[in-house]
Write a protein that holds these residues in place. Structure first.
Motif, PDB file in Angstrom:
ATOM      1  N   ARG A 184     -12.800  67.544  -7.309  1.00  0.00           N
ATOM      2  CA  ARG A 184     -11.637  67.135  -7.398  1.00  0.00           C
ATOM      3  C   ARG A 184     -11.896  66.057  -7.661  1.00  0.00           C
ATOM      4  O   ARG A 184     -11.046  65.533  -8.329  1.00  0.00           O
ATOM      5  N   ALA A 185     -13.052  65.183  -7.887  1.00  0.00           N
ATOM      6  CA  ALA A 185     -12.360  63.589  -8.361  1.00  0.00           C
ATOM      7  C   ALA A 185     -13.189  64.284 -10.088  1.00  0.00           C
ATOM      8  O   ALA A 185     -12.612  62.874 -11.079  1.00  0.00           O
ATOM      9  N   LEU A 186     -13.982  65.363  -9.987  1.00  0.00           N
ATOM     10  CA  LEU A 186     -13.795  65.215 -11.482  1.00  0.00           C
ATOM     11  C   LEU A 186     -12.725  65.813 -12.526  1.00  0.00           C
ATOM     12  O   LEU A 186     -12.532  65.915 -13.728  1.00  0.00           O
ATOM     13  N   ASP A 187     -11.594  65.846 -11.833  1.00  0.00           N
ATOM     14  CA  ASP A 187     -10.592  66.268 -12.186  1.00  0.00           C
ATOM     15  C   ASP A 187      -9.588  65.456 -13.104  1.00  0.00           C
ATOM     16  O   ASP A 187      -9.399  64.855 -13.900  1.00  0.00           O
ATOM     17  N   SER A 188     -10.629  64.135 -12.861  1.00  0.00           N
ATOM     18  CA  SER A 188     -10.168  62.804 -12.990  1.00  0.00           C
ATOM     19  C   SER A 188     -10.833  62.172 -14.254  1.00  0.00           C
ATOM     20  O   SER A 188     -11.758  62.801 -14.633  1.00  0.00           O
ATOM     21  N   HIS A 189      -9.774  62.091 -15.648  1.00  0.00           N
ATOM     22  CA  HIS A 189      -9.688  61.577 -16.459  1.00  0.00           C
ATOM     23  C   HIS A 189     -11.351  60.373 -16.840  1.00  0.00           C
ATOM     24  O   HIS A 189     -11.154  59.705 -15.948  1.00  0.00           O
ATOM     25  N   GLY A 190     -11.983  61.211 -17.167  1.00  0.00           N
ATOM     26  CA  GLY A 190     -12.977  60.290 -18.032  1.00  0.00           C
ATOM     27  C   GLY A 190     -14.243  60.363 -16.982  1.00  0.00           C
ATOM     28  O   GLY A 190     -15.353  60.145 -16.535  1.00  0.00           O
ATOM     29  N   ARG A 191     -14.386  60.807 -15.799  1.00  0.00           N
ATOM     30  CA  ARG A 191     -15.645  60.644 -14.572  1.00  0.00           C
ATOM     31  C   ARG A 191     -16.541  61.925 -14.717  1.00  0.00           C
ATOM     32  O   ARG A 191     -17.458  61.923 -14.875  1.00  0.00           O
ATOM     33  N   TRP A 192     -15.921  63.130 -15.688  1.00  0.00           N
ATOM     34  CA  TRP A 192     -17.178  64.131 -16.173  1.00  0.00           C
ATOM     35  C   TRP A 192     -18.010  63.037 -16.458  1.00  0.00           C
ATOM     36  O   TRP A 192     -19.218  63.473 -16.480  1.00  0.00           O
ATOM     37  N   SER A 193     -17.673  62.700 -17.608  1.00  0.00           N
ATOM     38  CA  SER A 193     -18.330  62.402 -18.370  1.00  0.00           C
ATOM     39  C   SER A 193     -19.609  61.176 -18.203  1.00  0.00           C
ATOM     40  O   SER A 193     -20.015  61.318 -18.689  1.00  0.00           O
ATOM     41  N   GLU A 194     -18.514  59.854 -17.126  1.00  0.00           N
ATOM     42  CA  GLU A 194     -18.866  59.316 -17.010  1.00  0.00           C
ATOM     43  C   GLU A 194     -20.349  59.583 -15.621  1.00  0.00           C
ATOM     44  O   GLU A 194     -21.607  59.174 -15.993  1.00  0.00           O
ATOM     45  N   GLU A 220     -24.693  54.484  -6.237  1.00  0.00           N
ATOM     46  CA  GLU A 220     -23.999  53.791  -6.564  1.00  0.00           C
ATOM     47  C   GLU A 220     -23.137  54.991  -7.492  1.00  0.00           C
ATOM     48  O   GLU A 220     -21.724  55.272  -7.419  1.00  0.00           O
ATOM     49  N   HIS A 221     -23.912  56.158  -7.796  1.00  0.00           N
ATOM     50  CA  HIS A 221     -23.458  57.665  -8.579  1.00  0.00           C
ATOM     51  C   HIS A 221     -22.647  58.960  -7.472  1.00  0.00           C
ATOM     52  O   HIS A 221     -21.037  58.684  -7.604  1.00  0.00           O
ATOM     53  N   VAL A 222     -23.183  58.166  -6.427  1.00  0.00           N
ATOM     54  CA  VAL A 222     -22.496  59.282  -4.799  1.00  0.00           C
ATOM     55  C   VAL A 222     -21.028  57.853  -5.190  1.00  0.00           C
ATOM     56  O   VAL A 222     -19.771  58.628  -4.740  1.00  0.00           O
ATOM     57  N   SER A 223     -20.917  56.816  -4.601  1.00  0.00           N
ATOM     58  CA  SER A 223     -19.915  56.100  -4.491  1.00  0.00           C
ATOM     59  C   SER A 223     -18.992  56.075  -5.712  1.00  0.00           C
ATOM     60  O   SER A 223     -17.653  55.790  -5.576  1.00  0.00           O
ATOM     61  N   HIS A 224     -19.100  56.202  -6.821  1.00  0.00           N
ATOM     62  CA  HIS A 224     -18.328  56.328  -7.594  1.00  0.00           C
ATOM     63  C   HIS A 224     -17.440  57.628  -7.856  1.00  0.00           C
ATOM     64  O   HIS A 224     -16.195  57.795  -8.383  1.00  0.00           O
ATOM     65  N   THR A 225     -18.543  58.783  -7.167  1.00  0.00           N
ATOM     66  CA  THR A 225     -17.274  60.063  -7.460  1.00  0.00           C
ATOM     67  C   THR A 225     -16.146  59.546  -5.403  1.00  0.00           C
ATOM     68  O   THR A 225     -14.677  60.227  -6.223  1.00  0.00           O
ATOM     69  N   GLY A 226     -16.923  59.421  -5.417  1.00  0.00           N
ATOM     70  CA  GLY A 226     -15.975  58.973  -3.727  1.00  0.00           C
ATOM     71  C   GLY A 226     -14.929  58.689  -3.989  1.00  0.00           C
ATOM     72  O   GLY A 226     -13.880  58.465  -3.551  1.00  0.00           O
ATOM     73  N   ALA A 227     -14.697  57.230  -4.407  1.00  0.00           N
ATOM     74  CA  ALA A 227     -14.149  56.184  -5.516  1.00  0.00           C
ATOM     75  C   ALA A 227     -12.708  56.971  -6.337  1.00  0.00           C
ATOM     76  O   ALA A 227     -11.708  56.859  -5.915  1.00  0.00           O
ATOM     77  N   ALA A 228     -13.184  57.712  -7.506  1.00  0.00           N
ATOM     78  CA  ALA A 228     -12.500  58.879  -8.294  1.00  0.00           C
ATOM     79  C   ALA A 228     -11.962  59.689  -7.434  1.00  0.00           C
ATOM     80  O   ALA A 228     -10.940  59.571  -7.516  1.00  0.00           O
ATOM     81  N   LEU A 229     -12.144  59.891  -6.022  1.00  0.00           N
ATOM     82  CA  LEU A 229     -11.676  60.752  -5.469  1.00  0.00           C
ATOM     83  C   LEU A 229     -10.601  60.261  -4.856  1.00  0.00           C
ATOM     84  O   LEU A 229     -10.035  60.790  -4.521  1.00  0.00           O
ATOM     85  N   LEU A 230     -10.311  59.410  -4.607  1.00  0.00           N
ATOM     86  CA  LEU A 230     -10.226  58.458  -3.478  1.00  0.00           C
ATOM     87  C   LEU A 230      -8.859  57.972  -4.147  1.00  0.00           C
ATOM     88  O   LEU A 230      -7.369  58.103  -3.341  1.00  0.00           O
ATOM     89  N   ALA A 231      -9.047  57.634  -5.754  1.00  0.00           N
ATOM     90  CA  ALA A 231      -7.723  57.295  -6.744  1.00  0.00           C
ATOM     91  C   ALA A 231      -6.912  58.258  -7.073  1.00  0.00           C
ATOM     92  O   ALA A 231      -6.027  58.642  -7.095  1.00  0.00           O
ATOM     93  N   ALA A 232      -7.812  58.927  -6.831  1.00  0.00           N
ATOM     94  CA  ALA A 232      -6.473  61.137  -7.128  1.00  0.00           C
ATOM     95  C   ALA A 232      -6.180  60.833  -5.969  1.00  0.00           C
ATOM     96  O   ALA A 232      -4.933  61.888  -6.353  1.00  0.00           O
ATOM     97  N   LEU A 233      -6.715  61.000  -5.028  1.00  0.00           N
ATOM     98  CA  LEU A 233      -5.232  61.783  -3.926  1.00  0.00           C
ATOM     99  C   LEU A 233      -4.292  60.115  -3.775  1.00  0.00           C
ATOM    100  O   LEU A 233      -3.750  60.598  -3.315  1.00  0.00           O
ATOM    101  N   SER A 234      -4.453  59.111  -3.372  1.00  0.00           N
ATOM    102  CA  SER A 234      -3.780  58.411  -3.737  1.00  0.00           C
ATOM    103  C   SER A 234      -2.470  58.290  -5.186  1.00  0.00           C
ATOM    104  O   SER A 234      -1.248  58.764  -4.333  1.00  0.00           O
ATOM    105  N   ARG A 235      -3.815  58.589  -5.954  1.00  0.00           N
ATOM    106  CA  ARG A 235      -1.990  59.126  -6.836  1.00  0.00           C
ATOM    107  C   ARG A 235      -1.083  60.305  -6.255  1.00  0.00           C
ATOM    108  O   ARG A 235      -0.230  60.501  -6.868  1.00  0.00           O
TER     109      ARG A 235
END
Length: 239
Positions: A184-194, A220-235
């Motif tokens: 779900r986090a990698l659905d976020s724009h740009g997260r895959w490349s990061e 940090e990598h794991v935390s970034h993925t979690g943050a991306a998912l939380l942002a997607a859920l918020s949206r």
């Protein structure tokens, strides 16, 4: 990366899976667990979808007894929600649960990377480098399913190379929920490349046998993925 479209609503007798058979070392309910877990992780059974016994029993080729046992085990993993007098359903991604999940994963994988940097052999490093090459290739070609297989294998191998069975068991227990969240986090724009770039840096630290840096980068990598998912859920909640 363009958003990956996920199927919504009630599943329709998933034809992507063949029937479970009694052959091999796994029992029928263990095979059913693996099939259902894969369907949930891959999005064939999306969050909130009810588990209709008749349809799943027919699709998997098993009776209701092993199917019910499989559902109970998946409920223990947090993938299925059991409801009194109603059909079970696929558990939704709750923001607080996601935050706690990735907090735990970050610490587990940090410890795993720090130990692995000192304990992994040359063959292990060769396998990690091969997995990184696969990750890079799948990313370039936009191949999401094989990318996730290589991504999971990478995380699992790093923790396994720590040589600490309890740590590995704790990591494996969280695997399925983490894979749903990562997809779900990698659905976020740009997260895959990061994510690919972060994997590259983690590998470099492991090759250099720099445990503290490898652990920090992986956490940090794991935390970034979690943050991306939380942002997607918020949206999604705001939509």
């Amino acid at each position: 990366m363009d958003q990956v479209r996920r199927p919504r609503g009630r599943p329709r007798k998933p034809a992507l899976l063949g029937p479970v058979t009694g052959s091999g070392r796994l029992s029928l309910h263990e095979q059913a667990v693996r099939r259902l877990r894969a369907m949930i992780v891959e999005g064939a059974l999306p969050a909130g979808a009810p588990l209709v016994e008749t349809e799943l029993s027919e699709a998997l080729g098993v009776s209701r007894t092993p199917l019910r046992e499989a559902v109970k085990l998946l409920a223990m993993e947090g993938l299925v929600e059991l409801r009194p007098n109603r059909s079970p359903r696929i558990a939704a991604l709750d923001p607080e649960a996601v935050r706690a999940l990735f907090e735990a994963l970050a610490w587990i994988e940090r410890a795993g990377a720090e130990l692995a940097a000192q304990r992994m052999g040359r063959d292990d490093l060769d396998r990690l480098q091969a997995l990184q090459a696969a990750i890079e290739a799948h990313h370039r070609n936009g191949e999401i399913a094989p990318y996730f297989a290589a991504n999971h294998a990478t995380h699992a191998l790093i923790v396994a190379c720590a040589g600490n069975p309890p740590l590995r068991e704790a990591h494996e227990a969280l695997h399925a929920r983490a894979e749903i969240a990562r997809r779900r986090a990698l659905d976020s724009h740009g997260r895959w490349s990061e994510s690919v770039a972060e994997h590259r840096a983690i590998l470099a630290a492991l090759v250099a046998r720099d445990g503290p840096r490898a652990g920090l980068l992986l956490a940090e990598h794991v935390s970034h993925t979690g943050a991306a998912l939380l942002a997607a859920l918020s949206r999604s909640d705001a939509a």
